[in-house]
Design a protein around this motif. Structure first.
Motif, PDB file in Angstrom:
ATOM      1  N   ALA B 179       0.974  -1.274   0.038  1.00 26.73           N
ATOM      2  CA  ALA B 179      -0.186   0.068   0.088  1.00 26.73           C
ATOM      3  C   ALA B 179       0.833   1.333   0.030  1.00 26.73           C
ATOM      4  N   ARG B 180       0.513   2.261  -0.762  1.00 25.00           N
ATOM      5  CA  ARG B 180       0.995   3.485  -0.730  1.00 25.00           C
ATOM      6  C   ARG B 180       0.367   4.585  -0.292  1.00 25.00           C
ATOM      7  N   LEU B 181       1.099   5.640   0.291  1.00 25.57           N
ATOM      8  CA  LEU B 181       0.239   7.089   0.582  1.00 25.57           C
ATOM      9  C   LEU B 181       0.415   7.902  -0.585  1.00 25.57           C
ATOM     10  N   VAL B 182      -0.830   8.174  -1.157  1.00 27.99           N
ATOM     11  CA  VAL B 182      -0.381   9.087  -2.513  1.00 27.99           C
ATOM     12  C   VAL B 182      -1.100  10.499  -2.019  1.00 27.99           C
ATOM     13  N   ALA B 183      -0.908  11.501  -2.987  1.00 32.41           N
ATOM     14  CA  ALA B 183      -1.543  12.819  -2.595  1.00 32.41           C
ATOM     15  C   ALA B 183      -1.735  13.445  -4.120  1.00 32.41           C
ATOM     16  N   ASN B 184      -2.765  14.355  -4.124  1.00 31.98           N
ATOM     17  CA  ASN B 184      -3.433  14.825  -5.180  1.00 31.98           C
ATOM     18  C   ASN B 184      -2.286  16.070  -5.414  1.00 31.98           C
ATOM     19  N   LYS B 185      -1.881  16.122  -6.864  1.00 33.71           N
ATOM     20  CA  LYS B 185      -0.900  17.150  -7.048  1.00 33.71           C
ATOM     21  C   LYS B 185      -0.998  18.439  -6.684  1.00 33.71           C
ATOM     22  N   ALA B 186      -2.258  18.868  -7.074  1.00 33.71           N
ATOM     23  CA  ALA B 186      -2.603  20.357  -6.830  1.00 33.71           C
ATOM     24  C   ALA B 186      -2.753  20.575  -5.000  1.00 33.71           C
ATOM     25  N   SER B 187      -3.547  19.586  -4.476  1.00 36.11           N
ATOM     26  CA  SER B 187      -3.554  19.533  -3.145  1.00 36.11           C
ATOM     27  C   SER B 187      -2.069  20.067  -2.295  1.00 36.11           C
ATOM     28  N   MET B 188      -1.032  19.377  -3.063  1.00 35.49           N
ATOM     29  CA  MET B 188       0.418  19.356  -2.468  1.00 35.49           C
ATOM     30  C   MET B 188       0.838  20.800  -2.622  1.00 35.49           C
ATOM     31  N   LYS B 189       0.257  21.532  -3.469  1.00 34.29           N
ATOM     32  CA  LYS B 189       0.656  22.818  -3.768  1.00 34.29           C
ATOM     33  C   LYS B 189       0.169  23.647  -2.783  1.00 34.29           C
ATOM     34  N   PHE B 190      -1.273  23.542  -2.314  1.00 36.05           N
ATOM     35  CA  PHE B 190      -1.882  24.425  -1.357  1.00 36.05           C
ATOM     36  C   PHE B 190      -1.971  23.937   0.027  1.00 36.05           C
ATOM     37  N   LYS B 191      -1.858  22.684   0.128  1.00 29.21           N
ATOM     38  CA  LYS B 191      -1.844  22.021   1.733  1.00 29.21           C
ATOM     39  C   LYS B 191      -0.406  21.471   1.840  1.00 29.21           C
ATOM     40  N   ALA B 192       0.758  21.729   1.440  1.00 31.08           N
ATOM     41  CA  ALA B 192       1.813  21.122   1.527  1.00 31.08           C
ATOM     42  C   ALA B 192       2.319  21.103   2.970  1.00 31.08           C
ATOM     43  N   ALA B 193       2.090  21.892   3.798  1.00 30.65           N
ATOM     44  CA  ALA B 193       2.574  21.801   5.192  1.00 30.65           C
ATOM     45  C   ALA B 193       1.574  20.654   6.070  1.00 30.65           C
ATOM     46  N   ASP B 194       0.464  20.729   5.826  1.00 32.02           N
ATOM     47  CA  ASP B 194      -0.462  19.713   6.326  1.00 32.02           C
ATOM     48  C   ASP B 194      -0.104  18.349   5.924  1.00 32.02           C
ATOM     49  N   ILE B 195      -0.032  18.175   4.623  1.00 31.62           N
ATOM     50  CA  ILE B 195       0.209  16.961   4.052  1.00 31.62           C
ATOM     51  C   ILE B 195       1.526  16.374   4.347  1.00 31.62           C
ATOM     52  N   GLY B 196       2.572  17.326   4.419  1.00 30.37           N
ATOM     53  CA  GLY B 196       3.741  16.776   4.759  1.00 30.37           C
ATOM     54  C   GLY B 196       3.998  16.328   6.540  1.00 30.37           C
ATOM     55  N   ARG B 197       3.041  17.253   7.126  1.00 31.84           N
ATOM     56  CA  ARG B 197       3.070  16.685   8.490  1.00 31.84           C
ATOM     57  C   ARG B 197       2.495  15.257   8.698  1.00 31.84           C
ATOM     58  N   ILE B 198       1.436  14.990   7.754  1.00 26.30           N
ATOM     59  CA  ILE B 198       0.773  13.840   8.048  1.00 26.30           C
ATOM     60  C   ILE B 198       1.808  12.542   7.557  1.00 26.30           C
ATOM     61  N   THR B 199       2.518  12.844   6.197  1.00 28.58           N
ATOM     62  CA  THR B 199       3.302  12.139   5.724  1.00 28.58           C
ATOM     63  C   THR B 199       4.569  11.567   6.814  1.00 28.58           C
ATOM     64  N   GLU B 200       5.174  12.607   7.590  1.00 26.95           N
ATOM     65  CA  GLU B 200       6.323  12.533   8.382  1.00 26.95           C
ATOM     66  C   GLU B 200       5.631  11.620   9.727  1.00 26.95           C
ATOM     67  N   ALA B 201       4.331  12.000  10.097  1.00 28.24           N
ATOM     68  CA  ALA B 201       3.774  11.309  11.221  1.00 28.24           C
ATOM     69  C   ALA B 201       3.801   9.754  10.947  1.00 28.24           C
ATOM     70  N   ILE B 202       3.194   9.555   9.519  1.00 29.01           N
ATOM     71  CA  ILE B 202       2.853   8.137   9.208  1.00 29.01           C
ATOM     72  C   ILE B 202       4.334   7.679   9.170  1.00 29.01           C
ATOM     73  N   LYS B 203       5.267   7.953   8.476  1.00 27.30           N
ATOM     74  CA  LYS B 203       6.473   7.402   8.388  1.00 27.30           C
ATOM     75  C   LYS B 203       7.244   7.198   9.846  1.00 27.30           C
ATOM     76  N   ALA B 204       6.927   7.994  10.631  1.00 27.38           N
ATOM     77  CA  ALA B 204       7.687   7.780  12.193  1.00 27.38           C
ATOM     78  C   ALA B 204       6.809   6.771  12.793  1.00 27.38           C
ATOM     79  N   ASN B 205       5.534   6.601  12.290  1.00 25.58           N
ATOM     80  CA  ASN B 205       4.853   5.567  12.982  1.00 25.58           C
ATOM     81  C   ASN B 205       5.101   4.065  12.500  1.00 25.58           C
TER      82      ASN B 205
END
Lengths: 377, 207
Positions: B179-205
């Motif tokens: 399974a992969r965590l995927v993101a919408n490309k446009a969302s990554m432009k406007f919600k980059a900080a939130d998506i980045g935080r979630i991604t890092e939290a998941i990786k850490a977990n």
């Protein structure tokens, strides 16, 4: 008669093309009008350049295989007669293209507006194209981002990787998907040295405001020597800063295109509310060379169809005056009454019954040569 | 608010557990007998919804979800234009070619391949310059070679027990799946900080 001169009265697609056109003309670009058809041969040689390889074809009266235009850039290049030392050609277009969308697998007519600059393309021309791209995005949305990357950086890094074309294609895909884990796996399997592997990861992860990120990239990749394109990115960042248009421009190497056609700056634009890129472009000297043309080329397209999805309002058609009339009335007098209202600047609909799903400023009945206002529910 | 498309089923539940452990809890999603389709926790700024696993990528691609959990099999088959942010390392299985026990490939004949994944099968055999005839099925793929509908199948193999029970065996592994965590490309432009935080939290977990 009242002229349609109010910007807000235009449809969303007309507003987009008009605002972009004003920007293009502001930079001295001239309109390039083209036919809806082209010889199929034009596309057959360079199918990978197209966003979709499916093309609608038909045979014309002379037996030639023709195609409904899936792309505009190649038509403009075909008509370019730039010679070194001559004037650089600068065109803009508003055209429909016909192609399939990856997620729908059906053909569609897509409205595109854009620019092409062919000839002596230097630092200024590149910056000019990016400035226009920024202005186009800013004209359609308050929040927007222009992601910029450089195929020269990718190509010079790839030249250091001893792997087959298939692996390199996979690696390009990973960069486009920001998949560090995928890129590492491919590099591991191909035995790529740690320093190059880290450089690939840097490309994927280095994303942010163009000036800062270009400086970070330059420093991070310095141990590999001078990579083509890094200095151009830094120079571009300073030119954009000088023009005051740098704020929403970011460095992001997930913008990667086909290495056989693109060789320099490549970019994609996003606006808040649209789920996919609404603008894309780049430097395509290699395509020019493949088509037997000289000089450099850079341009971009704005995808009006993607922007139209931003406008979720459902407009109910409005007319100032509804004239209801019955069979047997004096049609000549009716014509005169309609003309009189139109001369006053009103919009008028005549009908025998009240149409549904429309609104009217007022409803009048035409009877015995006279207009009488009627109450409506 | 970050919208998350979760695939219905065991994989989605596992992914939800990772997200909740990473600090993105949503108590209302656990309410027994709930008929709600969308669950949100305003404090965490997260909104979850369950979707058919094969649709999760569509929700992300079209921007209805900012991020989603999608199997690599779906990503390979449909090639959605999304960012693949991390490998969750769960839902591990393999995309394989399987055939009846003792099968011998006859390269003089066109190979008939039954599969739910025609694009993956096509790409795999293109690399081998093998002429194939694809039979697209939507389920019970293992039945195809048993009834003579195909020579081989291209399908996901988790434990291999279904293959074994039907006297089929893996001929080759095409690719490992997870399974992969995927993101919408446009969302990554406007919600980059939130998506980045979630991604890092998941990786850490995950580590």
């Amino acid at each position: 008669m009242k002229q349609m001169n109010n910007y807000n009265e235009l449809n969303a697609d007309e507003r987009i093309t008009l605002s972009c056109r004003r920007i293009f003309e502001g930079y001295g670009y001239t309109h390039f009008k083209m036919s809806k058809f082209e010889r199929y041969d034009l596309y057959a040689q360079n199918k990978d350049f197209l966003l979709s390889e499916n093309i609608i074809t038909f045979t014309d009266m002379g037996g030639k295989l023709m195609a409904l235009k899936p792309d505009v850039t190649m038509s403009i290049i075909k008509n370019s007669d730039y010679r070194p030392g001559g004037a650089t050609e600068k065109y803009y277009y508003n055209e429909s293209v016909y192609r399939t969308k990856a997620d729908t697998h059906s053909f569609g007519e897509l409205l595109q507006t854009g620019v092409e600059c062919i000839g002596d393309v230097g630092a200024y021309e590149t910056a000019e194209i990016l400035m226009m791209a920024v202005r186009c995005l800013g004209s359609v949305a308050e929040r927007y981002v222009l992601d910029v990357s450089h195929m020269g950086v990718v190509n010079s890094l790839f030249a250091m990787i001893d792997a087959g074309d298939e692996e390199k294609r996979e690696l390009i895909k990973c960069i486009g998907e920001k998949s560090v884990h995928g890129a590492r796996r491919i590099c591991d399997e191909a035995g790529v040295p740690e320093s190059i592997k880290n450089a690939v990861a840097t490309l994927i992860e280095c994303s942010g405001p163009i000036a800062e990120s270009a400086a970070i990239l330059k420093s991070a990749l310095s141990e590999l020597g001078t990579l083509e394109g890094v200095d151009e990115l830094c120079c571009l960042a300073s030119m954009l800063s000088a023009s005051g248009l740098h704020e929403n421009v970011r460095l992001d190497f997930s913008v990667v295109y086909d290495r056989a056609y693109y060789n320099g700056i490549v970019f994609r634009g996003f606006v808040e509310g649209a789920p996919e890129r609404v603008l894309s472009g780049g430097r395509y000297d290699l395509l020019l060379a493949r088509m037997g043309k000289r000089g450099g080329g850079i341009g971009f397209a704005v995808y009006a169809d993607s922007l139209l999805r931003l406008d979720r309002s459902r407009k109910v058609p409005h007319t100032d005056v509804l004239i209801l009339y019955s069979e047997g009335e004096d049609v000549g007098a009716l014509c005169a009454a309609v003309e009189g209202l139109i001369e006053e600047g009103k919009t008028v609909l005549t009908a025998k019954a009240v149409p549904e799903r429309r609104t009217f400023g007022k409803t009048v009945r035409f009877a015995e040569g006279k207009l009488t206002e009627v109450e409506t529910k | 608010m970050i919208n998350v498309a979760l695939p219905k089923g065991r994989l989605g539940e596992k992914a939800l557990a990772v997200l909740e452990n990473a600090g993105y809890e949503c108590p209302e999603i656990h309410e027994p007998g709930t008929r709600k389709l969308v669950f949100e926790n305003k404090e965490c700024g997260i909104r979850y919804f369950w979707v058919k696993p094969s649709d999760a990528a569509v929700y992300v691609l079209r921007g209805a979800a900012d991020i989603g959990i999608v199997g690599k099999d779906i990503l390979l088959e449909y090639s959605p234009d999304v960012y693949e942010l991390c490998d969750l390392g769960m839902g591990k299985c393999r995309m394989c070619v399987a055939a009846p026990d003792g099968y011998v490939d006859d390269r003089e004949r066109t190979l008939v391949v039954a599969t739910k994944f025609p694009e993956i099968a096509k790409r795999h055999y293109e690399k081998k310059c093998r002429d194939i005839d694809i039979v697209k099925l939507n389920g019970s793929i293992e039945l195809a070679p048993l009834l003579g509908l195909s020579d081989v199948i291209v399908d996901i193999v988790e434990t291999g027990s279904t293959l074994y029970a039907n006297k089929l065996s893996v001929v080759e592994t095409i690719v490992d799946i997870s399974a992969r965590l995927v993101a919408n490309k446009a969302s990554m432009k406007f919600k980059a900080a939130d998506i980045g935080r979630i991604t890092e939290a998941i990786k850490a977990n995950l580590n």
